[in-house]
Design a protein around this motif. Structure first.
Motif, short mmCIF file in Angstrom:
data_model
loop_
_atom_site.label_atom_id
_atom_site.label_comp_id
_atom_site.label_asym_id
_atom_site.label_seq_id
_atom_site.Cartn_x
_atom_site.Cartn_y
_atom_site.Cartn_z
N ALA A 20 0.84 -1.20 0.00
CA ALA A 20 0.00 0.00 0.00
C ALA A 20 0.88 1.24 0.00
CB ALA A 20 -0.93 -0.01 1.20
N PHE A 21 1.94 1.20 -0.79
CA PHE A 21 2.92 2.29 -0.82
C PHE A 21 2.22 3.63 -1.10
CE2 PHE A 21 6.31 4.85 -2.66
CZ PHE A 21 7.35 4.59 -1.80
N PRO A 22 2.58 4.69 -0.38
CA PRO A 22 3.72 4.84 0.53
C PRO A 22 3.42 4.49 1.99
CG PRO A 22 2.70 6.96 0.19
CD PRO A 22 1.92 5.98 -0.64
N TYR A 23 2.27 3.84 2.26
CA TYR A 23 1.92 3.48 3.63
C TYR A 23 2.44 2.07 3.94
CZ TYR A 23 -1.24 7.41 2.91
OH TYR A 23 -1.76 8.64 2.61
N GLU A 24 2.60 1.81 5.24
CA GLU A 24 3.08 0.52 5.69
C GLU A 24 1.93 -0.48 5.78
OE1 GLU A 24 6.04 -0.69 6.47
OE2 GLU A 24 7.35 1.06 6.52
N SER A 25 2.22 -1.75 5.49
CA SER A 25 1.26 -2.83 5.68
C SER A 25 1.86 -3.83 6.67
CB SER A 25 0.97 -3.54 4.35
OG SER A 25 0.38 -2.65 3.43
N PRO A 26 1.04 -4.46 7.50
CA PRO A 26 1.57 -5.47 8.43
C PRO A 26 2.20 -6.64 7.67
CG PRO A 26 -0.66 -4.82 9.04
CD PRO A 26 -0.41 -4.24 7.69
N VAL A 27 3.31 -7.13 8.17
CA VAL A 27 4.00 -8.23 7.51
C VAL A 27 3.16 -9.51 7.55
CG1 VAL A 27 5.22 -8.98 9.58
CG2 VAL A 27 6.23 -9.40 7.34
N GLY A 28 2.25 -9.60 8.52
CA GLY A 28 1.40 -10.76 8.60
C GLY A 28 0.51 -10.95 7.38
N ILE A 29 0.21 -9.86 6.68
CA ILE A 29 -0.59 -9.97 5.46
C ILE A 29 0.18 -10.75 4.40
CG2 ILE A 29 -1.59 -8.66 3.55
CD1 ILE A 29 -2.30 -6.48 5.51
N VAL A 30 1.47 -10.46 4.27
CA VAL A 30 2.30 -11.14 3.26
C VAL A 30 2.47 -12.61 3.62
CG1 VAL A 30 4.55 -11.16 2.12
CG2 VAL A 30 3.50 -8.99 2.74
N THR A 31 2.77 -12.89 4.88
CA THR A 31 2.94 -14.30 5.28
C THR A 31 1.64 -15.08 5.12
OG1 THR A 31 2.52 -13.76 7.61
CG2 THR A 31 4.81 -13.73 6.87
N ALA A 32 0.48 -14.41 5.34
CA ALA A 32 -0.80 -15.09 5.13
C ALA A 32 -1.05 -15.36 3.65
CB ALA A 32 -1.93 -14.25 5.71
N LEU A 33 -0.68 -14.41 2.79
CA LEU A 33 -0.85 -14.61 1.36
C LEU A 33 0.00 -15.78 0.85
CD1 LEU A 33 -0.85 -10.91 0.06
CD2 LEU A 33 -2.78 -12.50 0.16
N ILE A 34 1.16 -15.97 1.48
CA ILE A 34 2.02 -17.08 1.10
C ILE A 34 1.58 -18.37 1.78
CG2 ILE A 34 4.39 -17.98 1.14
CD1 ILE A 34 5.35 -15.08 1.20
N GLY A 35 1.25 -18.28 3.05
CA GLY A 35 1.01 -19.47 3.85
C GLY A 35 -0.34 -20.11 3.67
N ALA A 36 -1.40 -19.32 3.45
CA ALA A 36 -2.74 -19.90 3.33
C ALA A 36 -2.86 -20.86 2.15
CB ALA A 36 -3.78 -18.78 3.24
N PRO A 37 -2.41 -20.50 0.95
CA PRO A 37 -2.46 -21.48 -0.15
C PRO A 37 -1.61 -22.72 0.13
CG PRO A 37 -2.14 -19.27 -1.01
CD PRO A 37 -1.95 -19.20 0.47
N PHE A 38 -0.45 -22.52 0.78
CA PHE A 38 0.40 -23.67 1.10
C PHE A 38 -0.27 -24.58 2.11
CE2 PHE A 38 3.69 -25.84 3.51
CZ PHE A 38 4.49 -26.35 2.51
N PHE A 39 -0.99 -24.00 3.08
CA PHE A 39 -1.70 -24.81 4.07
C PHE A 39 -2.78 -25.66 3.39
CE2 PHE A 39 -5.11 -25.44 7.17
CZ PHE A 39 -4.41 -25.95 8.24
N ILE A 40 -3.51 -25.06 2.45
CA ILE A 40 -4.54 -25.81 1.72
C ILE A 40 -3.90 -26.94 0.90
CG2 ILE A 40 -6.31 -25.65 -0.08
CD1 ILE A 40 -6.77 -22.76 0.87
N TYR A 41 -2.79 -26.61 0.24
CA TYR A 41 -2.08 -27.63 -0.54
C TYR A 41 -1.61 -28.78 0.35
CZ TYR A 41 2.15 -29.80 -2.41
OH TYR A 41 3.11 -30.71 -2.77
N LEU A 42 -1.08 -28.43 1.52
CA LEU A 42 -0.57 -29.44 2.43
C LEU A 42 -1.69 -30.32 2.95
CD1 LEU A 42 1.99 -30.41 3.90
CD2 LEU A 42 1.45 -28.81 5.74
N ALA A 43 -2.84 -29.72 3.27
CA ALA A 43 -3.96 -30.51 3.76
C ALA A 43 -4.48 -31.46 2.68
CB ALA A 43 -5.08 -29.58 4.22
N LEU A 44 -4.58 -30.97 1.44
CA LEU A 44 -5.02 -31.82 0.34
C LEU A 44 -4.03 -32.94 0.05
CD1 LEU A 44 -6.44 -29.13 -2.11
CD2 LEU A 44 -7.73 -30.70 -0.67
#
Length: 340
Positions: free
Chosen positions: A309-333
């Motif tokens: 959201a440049f030039p504003y800051e975004s929480p890093v947890g948003i990025v890790t969720a964007l990466i981790g949520a699809p991986f979690f679904i893949y891992l469960a499947l």
């Protein structure tokens, strides 16, 4: 010229991977120092990291960007090792402090301290103390509800999810009751390194060093967690003590990280699985690779979060969720496919 032995040929890829991860962490740190809301030249960057200048740009890097990058490396390594320990202790590949109520308990205690005792929670060390208490409460509740027996590990997962949602609901209730601090607390709850400074680095460093030292000391005993409980007990090992110390170590690593940076999601779950795919299940190799991968992932995630959201800051947890949520679904499947 001596011929290359099988042992040497086996260790060469591991050494290449190890130094490659160190190089990636260094690159991520440089990117974090160089790019952001304010333009910084390479010369200014060099003068700042070598403390050869005292201009505004130098101080900006030295007091804001540098401790933030170091904090990302330390917290990423702590969360990754906490995730690995949780999966070993519970024998559940989908386990993590986030899923099993530990992070939720730490977050609830910290938010309660910030809302109910805004002027008397004791600063960063006080927040870490609250996080430890909340994480311990979450872990004790989960293990108490899980009970014992052959189906304990199944019940641990169910109890962990239940406690996680219960404590998350209580946390949200406390935030609603304190509208004045809602924005800052919600930003912290997603997981953020925005306010990381040298004070936070100095506070978390003893927990990082102590946690890593205890992990190394416990490494021979932690290998027992890879065995069946009955087999380990038959070998004369005190598996309950090993599991208890492991959970204490998880609380130390995850609790201190959550207290200062919020419950950053999916690092604990994601990184150990990537490390296993790269090096296998040997703990002597898996543990350091997991730690380095955690630091690499979080420092790059924090770098990317600055531009969402440049030039504003975004929480890093948003990025890790964007990466981790699809991986979690893949891992469960994937796990469901293997069982099928």
């Amino acid at each position: 010229m001596k011929p290359i032995t099988k042992k040497q040929s086996r260790y060469r890829p591991l050494l290449f991977l190890f130094f490659g991860l160190l190089a990636m962490m260094a690159v991520g740190t440089v990117c974090s120092l160089k790019w952001g809301q304010t333009y910084v030249s390479w010369r200014t960057l060099y003068e700042a990291v070598t403390y050869q200048g005292s201009e505004k740009a130098h101080l900006y890097i030295q007091t804001l960007r540098l401790p933030r990058a170091l904090m990302a490396c330390l917290v990423g390594m702590q969360l990754a090792l906490a995730g690995l320990l949780t999966q070993l202790t519970t024998k559940n590949p989908l386990a993590s402090p986030h899923v099993f109520g530990i992070n939720a308990g730490a977050a609830l205690a910290v938010v309660a301290g910030l809302v109910l005792l805004p002027q008397s929670h004791g600063g960063n060390l006080g927040l870490i103390g609250l996080a430890f208490a909340g994480a311990t409460l979450g872990a004790v509740l989960v293990w108490s509800l899980a009970g014992s027996g052959s189906k304990q590990y199944v019940f641990i997962a169910l109890a962990g999810i239940t406690i996680h949602f219960l404590m998350s609901s209580l946390t949200e209730g406390l935030i609603i009751l304190n509208q004045a601090a809602t924005d800052s607390i919600m930003f912290w709850l997603v997981g953020s390194l925005t306010h990381a400074a040298w004070t936070e680095v100095r506070v978390i460093l003893p927990f990082f060093v102590g946690g890593i030292a205890l992990f190394v000391f416990m490494l021979p005993s932690l290998k027992l967690l890879l065995l069946d409980d009955e087999m380990a007990s038959g070998l004369g090992q005190r598996i309950l003590i090993v599991r208890g110390v492991s959970m204490v170590l998880v609380i130390v690593l995850a609790g201190s990280a959550v207290a200062l940076c919020g419950p950053i999601g999916f690092i604990c779950l994601l990184v150990p699985h990537i490390a296993r795919e790269l090096v296998g299940g040997s703990l002597n190799v898996l543990a350091p690779v997991t730690a380095l991968l955690g630091g690499v992932l979080l420092v790059f995630a924090d770098f990317v979060s600055r531009f969402l959201a440049f030039p504003y800051e975004s929480p890093v947890g948003i990025v890790t969720a964007l990466i981790g949520a699809p991986f979690f679904i893949y891992l469960a499947l994937r796990m469901r496919g293997v069982r099928g």
